[in-house]
Design a protein around this motif. Structure first.
Motif, PDB file in Angstrom:
ATOM      1  N   VAL A 139      42.084  50.298  39.223  1.00 48.61           N
ATOM      2  CA  VAL A 139      42.698  51.230  40.891  1.00 48.61           C
ATOM      3  C   VAL A 139      41.410  52.112  40.793  1.00 48.61           C
ATOM      4  N   ILE A 140      40.530  51.378  42.184  1.00 47.47           N
ATOM      5  CA  ILE A 140      39.015  52.863  41.956  1.00 47.47           C
ATOM      6  C   ILE A 140      39.097  52.810  43.310  1.00 47.47           C
ATOM      7  N   ASP A 141      39.349  54.093  43.804  1.00 47.64           N
ATOM      8  CA  ASP A 141      39.575  54.832  45.181  1.00 47.64           C
ATOM      9  C   ASP A 141      39.867  54.188  45.477  1.00 47.64           C
ATOM     10  N   ARG A 142      41.691  53.728  45.222  1.00 42.62           N
ATOM     11  CA  ARG A 142      42.839  53.226  45.657  1.00 42.62           C
ATOM     12  C   ARG A 142      42.268  51.435  45.587  1.00 42.62           C
ATOM     13  N   ILE A 143      41.378  50.802  46.209  1.00 45.12           N
ATOM     14  CA  ILE A 143      41.052  49.513  45.659  1.00 45.12           C
ATOM     15  C   ILE A 143      41.257  49.038  44.522  1.00 45.12           C
ATOM     16  N   ALA A 144      42.505  47.198  44.197  1.00 49.53           N
ATOM     17  CA  ALA A 144      42.417  47.220  43.575  1.00 49.53           C
ATOM     18  C   ALA A 144      41.584  45.917  43.251  1.00 49.53           C
ATOM     19  N   VAL A 145      40.970  45.824  41.536  1.00 51.09           N
ATOM     20  CA  VAL A 145      40.099  45.724  41.532  1.00 51.09           C
ATOM     21  C   VAL A 145      40.228  44.278  39.821  1.00 51.09           C
TER      22      VAL A 145
ATOM     23  N   ASP B 259      42.309  38.031  49.726  1.00 48.18           N
ATOM     24  CA  ASP B 259      41.955  38.811  48.646  1.00 48.18           C
ATOM     25  C   ASP B 259      41.752  37.961  47.182  1.00 48.18           C
ATOM     26  N   SER B 260      42.118  38.484  46.178  1.00 50.74           N
ATOM     27  CA  SER B 260      41.346  38.107  45.015  1.00 50.74           C
ATOM     28  C   SER B 260      41.362  36.937  44.356  1.00 50.74           C
ATOM     29  N   ASN B 261      42.803  36.552  44.990  1.00 47.59           N
ATOM     30  CA  ASN B 261      43.537  35.226  45.168  1.00 47.59           C
ATOM     31  C   ASN B 261      42.167  34.085  45.376  1.00 47.59           C
TER      32      ASN B 261
ATOM     33  N   ILE C 240      34.190  40.054  38.892  1.00 50.34           N
ATOM     34  CA  ILE C 240      34.918  40.920  39.626  1.00 50.34           C
ATOM     35  C   ILE C 240      35.841  40.313  40.857  1.00 50.34           C
ATOM     36  N   ARG C 241      37.507  40.804  41.100  1.00 50.09           N
ATOM     37  CA  ARG C 241      37.457  40.151  42.315  1.00 50.09           C
ATOM     38  C   ARG C 241      38.060  41.313  43.006  1.00 50.09           C
ATOM     39  N   PRO C 242      37.758  41.801  43.610  1.00 47.12           N
ATOM     40  CA  PRO C 242      38.444  43.306  44.580  1.00 47.12           C
ATOM     41  C   PRO C 242      39.258  42.519  45.381  1.00 47.12           C
TER      42      PRO C 242
END
Length: 263
Positions: free
Chosen positions: A4-10, A28-30, A45-47
């Motif tokens: 979780v980077i700056d409220r971004i799920a990665v 989304d990442s899916n 890497i999938r944000p």
């Protein structure tokens, strides 16, 4: 692994050369899960982009430039200095901005359902969709999902691939309405990147029934990649706009060949 980077799920999987996957509006990442077997041997890497999926609450008003900056910040945090970049739909625009602004970062571009920017008619429709999501909430997202399944997938997909249809429905219905509205605003206001400056090897993949990125528009788009080290355009049969979902095996085959050619 989930960051979780700056409220971004990665999501991060595997080891090797980095591959950065950028989904489209309502994704989304899916979106990339069906292509993961083709990416074995890479660090993938999938944000969930700000405004989408688990990152719906990240940030305020969105623009394509802000999305590209967020992706660049993720790369810095994860110590990624060079990556193959995959994009779908809106993610292809983000990828082009990233490649134009950070040419040292982008080793190659594989763009599915690609467009440089929406046309004026599409912009108006996207804005209206965002307003519907914002004002009607869950019910609005339900209606948007049903409409887009019909408009953005091929007739063959709707008749023969119920799991693909279910995925597209679920991906859209699960979006946070406000986050989706902000993503719509970003896409509706998207400006073209300086694609003429992009030097990375590039592959453009679309479907013969893709109304967002129709084959003729993609051919015209390809003509603007004048400095790309290599350029390949692919049109998949009986395929709509959700390319990686509707034709996962075909996309995986093209992607494996494209990535192998970069070594």
């Amino acid at each position: 692994m989930l960051h979780v980077i700056d409220r971004i799920a990665v999501e991060e999987d595997g080891e090797g050369e980095a591959i950065l996957c950028l989904h489209g509006l309502g994704g989304d990442s899916n979106t990339w899960t069906p292509l993961m077997p083709a990416l074995a041997g890479y660090r993938v890497i999938r944000p969930d982009l700000p405004g989408s999926g688990r990152s719906a609450s990240a940030g305020g008003a969105l623009t394509i430039e802000k999305l590209a900056q967020a992706v660049h910040a993720i790369c810095i945090r994860l110590d990624v200095s060079r990556a193959h970049v995959l994009g779908h739909s809106m993610g292809t625009i983000v990828a082009q901005h990233l490649a134009a602004a950070q040419p040292h970062l982008v080793r190659s571009l594989a763009l599915f359902g690609p467009l440089i920017a929406p046309n004026d008619t599409a912009r108006a429709g996207i804005r209206a969709r965002g307003e519907k999501a914002r004002h009607e909430g869950l019910r609005g997202m339900h209606e948007i999902a049903l409409a887009l399944v019909n408009a953005a997938t091929s007739s063959d997909t709707r008749q023969r691939q119920p799991v693909a249809v279910a995925f597209v429905r679920e991906s859209l219905m699960r979006q946070d309405p406000e986050g989706y509205a902000r993503s719509c605003e970003a896409l509706a206001a998207a400006q073209a990147a300086a694609v003429e400056r992009i030097t990375a090897p590039t592959m453009l993949v679309t479907g013969d029934e893709d109304g967002v990125a129709p084959p003729q528009a993609v051919r015209t788009m390809a003509e603007r990649f004048v400095q790309a080290a290599s350029l390949r355009s692919v049109v998949l049969n009986r395929c709509g706009h959700w390319t990686p979902i509707e034709r996962a095996e075909d996309c995986a085959r093209e992607l494996r060949a494209f990535l192998a050619a970069q070594h």
